[in-house]
Design a protein around this motif. Structure first.
Motif, PDB file in Angstrom:
ATOM      1  N   ALA A   1       0.824  -1.211   0.000  1.00 49.07           N
ATOM      2  CA  ALA A   1       0.000   0.000   0.000  1.00 49.07           C
ATOM      3  C   ALA A   1       0.855   1.256   0.000  1.00 49.07           C
ATOM      4  CB  ALA A   1      -0.930  -0.002   1.215  1.00 49.07           C
ATOM      5  N   VAL A   2       1.926   1.246   0.799  1.00 49.07           N
ATOM      6  CA  VAL A   2       2.808   2.418   0.878  1.00 49.07           C
ATOM      7  C   VAL A   2       3.488   2.672  -0.466  1.00 49.07           C
ATOM      8  CG1 VAL A   2       4.841   3.402   2.001  1.00 49.07           C
ATOM      9  CG2 VAL A   2       3.182   2.119   3.356  1.00 49.07           C
ATOM     10  N   VAL A   3       4.005   1.616  -1.070  1.00 47.61           N
ATOM     11  CA  VAL A   3       4.714   1.757  -2.346  1.00 47.61           C
ATOM     12  C   VAL A   3       3.754   2.187  -3.456  1.00 47.61           C
ATOM     13  CG1 VAL A   3       6.019   0.508  -4.110  1.00 47.61           C
ATOM     14  CG2 VAL A   3       6.514   0.122  -1.698  1.00 47.61           C
ATOM     15  N   LEU A   4       2.583   1.537  -3.511  1.00 48.03           N
ATOM     16  CA  LEU A   4       1.603   1.928  -4.522  1.00 48.03           C
ATOM     17  C   LEU A   4       1.130   3.363  -4.321  1.00 48.03           C
ATOM     18  CD1 LEU A   4      -0.656  -1.264  -4.836  1.00 48.03           C
ATOM     19  CD2 LEU A   4       1.047  -0.432  -6.455  1.00 48.03           C
ATOM     20  N   GLY A   5       1.173   3.825  -3.070  1.00 47.08           N
ATOM     21  CA  GLY A   5       0.749   5.185  -2.757  1.00 47.08           C
ATOM     22  C   GLY A   5       1.762   6.251  -3.116  1.00 47.08           C
ATOM     23  N   GLY A   6       2.911   5.843  -3.646  1.00 46.27           N
ATOM     24  CA  GLY A   6       3.875   6.819  -4.130  1.00 46.27           C
ATOM     25  C   GLY A   6       4.971   7.202  -3.159  1.00 46.27           C
ATOM     26  N   THR A   7       5.021   6.581  -1.984  1.00 46.58           N
ATOM     27  CA  THR A   7       6.104   6.876  -1.039  1.00 46.58           C
ATOM     28  C   THR A   7       7.365   6.153  -1.474  1.00 46.58           C
ATOM     29  OG1 THR A   7       4.604   7.222   0.819  1.00 46.58           O
ATOM     30  CG2 THR A   7       6.868   6.656   1.358  1.00 46.58           C
TER      31      THR A   7
ATOM     32  N   GLN B   1      -4.635 -13.371  -7.458  1.00 46.08           N
ATOM     33  CA  GLN B   1      -4.722 -12.045  -6.844  1.00 46.08           C
ATOM     34  C   GLN B   1      -3.389 -11.675  -6.207  1.00 46.08           C
ATOM     35  OE1 GLN B   1      -8.138 -11.784  -4.224  1.00 46.08           O
ATOM     36  NE2 GLN B   1      -9.352 -13.117  -5.529  1.00 46.08           N
ATOM     37  N   THR B   2      -2.768 -12.637  -5.518  1.00 45.64           N
ATOM     38  CA  THR B   2      -1.463 -12.405  -4.914  1.00 45.64           C
ATOM     39  C   THR B   2      -0.410 -12.140  -5.985  1.00 45.64           C
ATOM     40  OG1 THR B   2      -2.060 -13.895  -3.101  1.00 45.64           O
ATOM     41  CG2 THR B   2       0.280 -13.380  -3.373  1.00 45.64           C
ATOM     42  N   LEU B   3      -0.489 -12.885  -7.084  1.00 43.30           N
ATOM     43  CA  LEU B   3       0.445 -12.700  -8.193  1.00 43.30           C
ATOM     44  C   LEU B   3       0.358 -11.278  -8.743  1.00 43.30           C
ATOM     45  CD1 LEU B   3       2.391 -13.749 -10.415  1.00 43.30           C
ATOM     46  CD2 LEU B   3       0.354 -14.483 -11.678  1.00 43.30           C
ATOM     47  N   ILE B   4      -0.859 -10.813  -8.970  1.00 48.39           N
ATOM     48  CA  ILE B   4      -1.056  -9.473  -9.529  1.00 48.39           C
ATOM     49  C   ILE B   4      -0.585  -8.409  -8.556  1.00 48.39           C
ATOM     50  CG2 ILE B   4      -2.820  -7.817 -10.269  1.00 48.39           C
ATOM     51  CD1 ILE B   4      -4.350 -10.207 -11.442  1.00 48.39           C
ATOM     52  N   THR B   5      -0.827  -8.616  -7.261  1.00 49.37           N
ATOM     53  CA  THR B   5      -0.355  -7.663  -6.256  1.00 49.37           C
ATOM     54  C   THR B   5       1.163  -7.547  -6.292  1.00 49.37           C
ATOM     55  OG1 THR B   5      -2.244  -8.181  -4.818  1.00 49.37           O
ATOM     56  CG2 THR B   5      -0.351  -7.097  -3.805  1.00 49.37           C
TER      57      THR B   5
ATOM     58  N   LEU C   1       6.154  -2.876 -10.292  1.00 48.23           N
ATOM     59  CA  LEU C   1       5.939  -1.746 -11.195  1.00 48.23           C
ATOM     60  C   LEU C   1       6.042  -0.413 -10.449  1.00 48.23           C
ATOM     61  CD1 LEU C   1       2.983  -3.077 -13.388  1.00 48.23           C
ATOM     62  CD2 LEU C   1       5.380  -2.807 -14.054  1.00 48.23           C
ATOM     63  N   ALA C   2       5.481  -0.367  -9.222  1.00 52.45           N
ATOM     64  CA  ALA C   2       5.519   0.872  -8.442  1.00 52.45           C
ATOM     65  C   ALA C   2       6.959   1.228  -8.052  1.00 52.45           C
ATOM     66  CB  ALA C   2       4.643   0.744  -7.194  1.00 52.45           C
TER      67      ALA C   2
END
Length: 318
Positions: free
Chosen positions: A253-259, A295-299, A305-306
């Motif tokens: 969540a943190v990484v996807l959020g741009g931190t 779902q875990t794979l896609i996460t 990517l992030a």
């Protein structure tokens, strides 16, 4: 480089665009996705990870990482429920004891990082295992049911239009607003960004780097304790097996959020969006009938990517 949280690069906009595209995609795949009931369910599903991710964001902004967050949360939940159910302690005192234990673990992490000069990865990997072992031994690996109402109150819901909103979701949103204000408009928030961006430069300006780091890890522990209460409220039991994937979910969540994983750059509201993105993906894929392993794979792909985008952003800023 300007370390102010007011000056955030593309990462402040990227998560919102990603969330919009994700929602548009799943809207085309399932007519149930955009319903008020389903969206409120998504928020209920992410509230625990969302609160853990606040603490994780604070740590990552200092260029650290906390792998112990999920297990510390589980220990906090077991402490709260066992004290209240087995020892007959006042539920509010039991909650306070759970928060104290998780905060103490955060403080321990901070002291080991600053005083012993150990890498945060190694320190929190160690305390992850310690918290897990204590949780299993203390609870005898048994779920703790029959909780008093005070411990499950945040799982209650109220109607907002056609949606049922839980008090835990409201608690999560309030915590994000408070964290956003502190990081954006207070001296401690600015000091945190300064330490994450350039600790030696921060020290030369008079900032106590060790004090900032210790405070950050202790506050992160407090957030894990609040997340433990939300987990207990949502499930209705004290579960010693909780928290086994929450550490990775929170970091996602943190990484996807741009931190930035390199510290000093990010915005707390982006973490909220990142947590919602993870929740939306899992909810949408479930509605599409996709197995949980995919779902875990896609996460995992999203995290890579992030991080790659963060790397390119850093290179472009040089």
């Amino acid at each position: 480089m300007n370390t102010s949280p007011r000056n955030i690069p593309w990462g402040a906009l990227g998560p919102w665009l990603a969330l919009l595209v994700t929602c548009l995609f799943f809207t085309t795949q399932s007519e149930r996705f955009l319903s008020a009931e389903n969206l409120s369910l998504v928020l209920q599903q992410v509230m625990v990870v969302g609160v853990i991710a606040i603490g994780q964001t604070l740590v990552i902004l200092t260029a650290g990482i906390d792998l112990s967050c999920g297990m510390v949360m589980a220990l906090g939940g077991v402490i709260m429920t066992k004290f209240a159910v087995h020892y007959g302690l006042n539920p509010y005192v039991a909650i306070a004891c759970g928060l104290a234990v998780t905060t103490a673990f955060g403080l321990l992490n901070g002291l080991l990082v600053t005083r012993a000069k150990l890498p945060p990865f190694i320190v929190t990997l160690g305390t992850l295992n310690i918290a897990f072992a204590i949780t299993q031994i203390y609870s005898k690996a048994q779920i703790i049911p029959n909780l008093p109402l005070e411990l499950t109150a945040l799982g209650n819901t109220f109607n907002l239009g056609q949606a049922e909103v839980s008090l835990g979701t409201v608690t999560m949103l309030v915590l994000y607003v408070v964290a956003w204000f502190v990081l954006r408009d207070t001296a401690p928030g600015r000091h945190l960004y300064a330490v994450g961006n350039a600790p030696e430069a921060a020290r030369l300006t008079g900032i106590s780097v060790d004090r900032v780091l210790i405070t950050v890890y202790a506050m992160a522990g407090l957030f894990y304790g609040i997340a433990a209460l939300l987990s207990v409220a949502r499930t209705g039991v004290g579960d010693p097996n909780a928290g086994q994937t929450e550490n990775l979910d929170a970091i996602t969540a943190v990484v996807l959020g741009g931190t930035s994983l390199f510290g000093g750059r990010g915005i707390i509201l982006g973490t909220l969006v990142g947590a919602v993105i993870v929740g939306v993906f899992r909810n949408g894929l479930t509605l599409m009938g996709v197995a949980s392993v995919y779902q875990t794979l896609i996460t995992g792909i999203l995290v890579i990517l992030a991080v790659a985008a963060d790397q390119m952003s850093r290179k472009g800023a040089r």
